[in-house]
Enzyme design. Structure first.
Site, short mmCIF file in Angstrom:
data_model
loop_
_atom_site.label_atom_id
_atom_site.label_comp_id
_atom_site.label_asym_id
_atom_site.label_seq_id
_atom_site.Cartn_x
_atom_site.Cartn_y
_atom_site.Cartn_z
N SER A 1 0.93 -1.31 0.03
CA SER A 1 -0.08 0.03 0.38
C SER A 1 0.74 0.82 -0.23
O SER A 1 1.33 2.07 0.82
CB SER A 1 -0.98 -0.31 1.03
OG SER A 1 -1.43 -0.68 1.73
N LYS B 1 -0.30 5.10 8.42
CA LYS B 1 0.11 4.95 7.38
C LYS B 1 -0.50 5.38 5.90
O LYS B 1 0.01 6.48 5.67
CB LYS B 1 1.13 4.34 6.83
CG LYS B 1 2.34 4.42 5.56
CD LYS B 1 1.58 2.45 4.37
CE LYS B 1 1.49 1.89 4.94
NZ LYS B 1 1.39 1.16 4.13
N LYS C 1 -6.46 2.73 -2.90
CA LYS C 1 -6.25 1.88 -1.64
C LYS C 1 -5.32 3.00 -1.00
O LYS C 1 -6.35 2.72 0.43
CB LYS C 1 -4.72 1.04 -2.16
CG LYS C 1 -4.65 0.65 -0.68
CD LYS C 1 -5.21 -0.06 -0.61
CE LYS C 1 -4.90 -0.96 0.96
NZ LYS C 1 -5.82 -2.64 1.70
#
Ligand code: NDP
Length: 300
Positions: free
Chosen positions: A94, A238, A169
């Site tokens: 990701s 994150k 994503k």
């Protein structure tokens, strides 16, 4: 002829994904902790490489599944001149779109291709081989990547140029984070009002506010008191950071994404570094004094 496929990053989700790759293709694996790659090779009939460069030399395509785009860049650089024209990096991390565009440009200088291919569906989806894959990149690389990632996916969608998969994503995971925080805070208030968490979740799941969080994560992990560690809160934080950057880069103003980021940071500050993303609800319990988890199993 079936391609030889490399897999770099045998972590929580990388390992079950790599199992499907090893079943479908001749697989070569590398992991920073070498013992993990050696054990995987023994158990799944793959070859353990001694370095990222060895993987790149041996394979037609290499999948990376690392924490962030920074580690992908480190692995790319470590393989260095092993990259040859026609080589392909499929990045299942990701990652962040800007980092991906940089990696694609670096590889293009060597005649090699880059496709961002982040996944959704969690470790359970990876075990079952039913992940959703969001592809970003150009032909002919997309057509080469598609049959490879299909080994662990139920849905593979080409969503745009390099970086588009990572952007999608990031937005997906910001929505996941929003649902964890909003459901946790809402349930804390309901419990304080005397509504049982089990009953509230049951009603939400027959109503318009339901989500994957209320339908699966809270019943399976919070109400049971199981709290498994499958996807870290640090990685979700994150991802929300990447989503904030995507919104900023496109000039889309949002107070909501920033608020979700602050809520995850506050949860990380009081939980241990290995905490799972759903454990953000433990932090909400701690600051509100409400017990959302089942009274049956009070663990953690
Ligand atoms: P983990 O922390 O479980 O695994 C990380 C992997 O990266 C390990 O193989 C680790 O090696 C390796 N690694 C870490 N730092 C470096 C480095 N500097 N150089 C080389 N290798 C490194 O993470 P996950 O498997 O959970 O996640 C991987 C990616 O997939 C992340 O981007 C995450 O956001 C994404 N993702 C995860 C999901 C999940 O449910 N877990 C769901 C969807 C996406 P070592 O074994 O040596 O530590």
């Amino acid at each position: 002829m079936s391609p030889r496929v490399g897999f770099i990053g045998l972590g929580a989700i990388g390992t079950p994904m790599a199992r499907h790759i090893a079943r479908a293709f001749d697989a070569v694996v590398w992991n920073r902790t070498a013992a993990t790659a050696q054990r995987f090779a023994r158990e799944h009939g793959a070859t353990a490489a001694g370095s990222p460069a060895e993987v790149v030399v041996a394979c037609d395509a290499v999948i990376t599944c690392l924490p962030t785009s920074r580690e992908v860049g480190e692995v790319l650089a470590a393989a260095g001149e092993a990259w040859r024209p026609g080589g392909l990096l499929i990045d299942a991390t990701s990652g962040d779109p800007a980092g991906s565009r940089g990696h694609a440009a670096w590889l293009a200088e060597r005649g090699a291709g880059f496709v961002d291919a982040p996944v959704s569906g969690g470790t359970a989806g990876a075990e079952r081989g039913t992940l959703t894959v969001m592809l970003g990149g150009d032909e002919p690389w997309i057509s080469r990547a598609r049959p490879i990632v299909s080994a662990y996916a139920a849905k593979v969608e080409h969503v745009g140029p390099v970086g588009a998969g990572h952007a999608l994503k990031a937005v997906n995971n910001a929505l996941l984070a929003l649902n964890v925080v909003a459901a946790g805070e809402g349930l804390a208030a309901l419990v304080k009002l005397g509504v049982s968490a089990e009953r509230a979740v049951d009603v939400l799941n027959a109503s318009s506010g339901r989500s994957n969080v209320t339908e699966h994560l809270i019943p399976d992990r919070v109400l049971t008191g199981a709290w498994p560690r499958t996807f870290s809160l640090a990685l979700l934080d994150k991802d929300v950071g990447v989503a904030l950057a995507v919104l900023a880069d496109t000039g889309v103003e949002s107070g909501v994404y920033a608020a979700v980021k602050r809520a995850l940071e506050a949860a990380r500050a009081v939980l241990d570094p290995g905490a799972d993303h759903v454990e953000a609800i433990k932090a909400i319990e701690a600051r509100t004094g409400a017990r959302i988890r089942s009274a049956m199993r009070q663990t953690g």
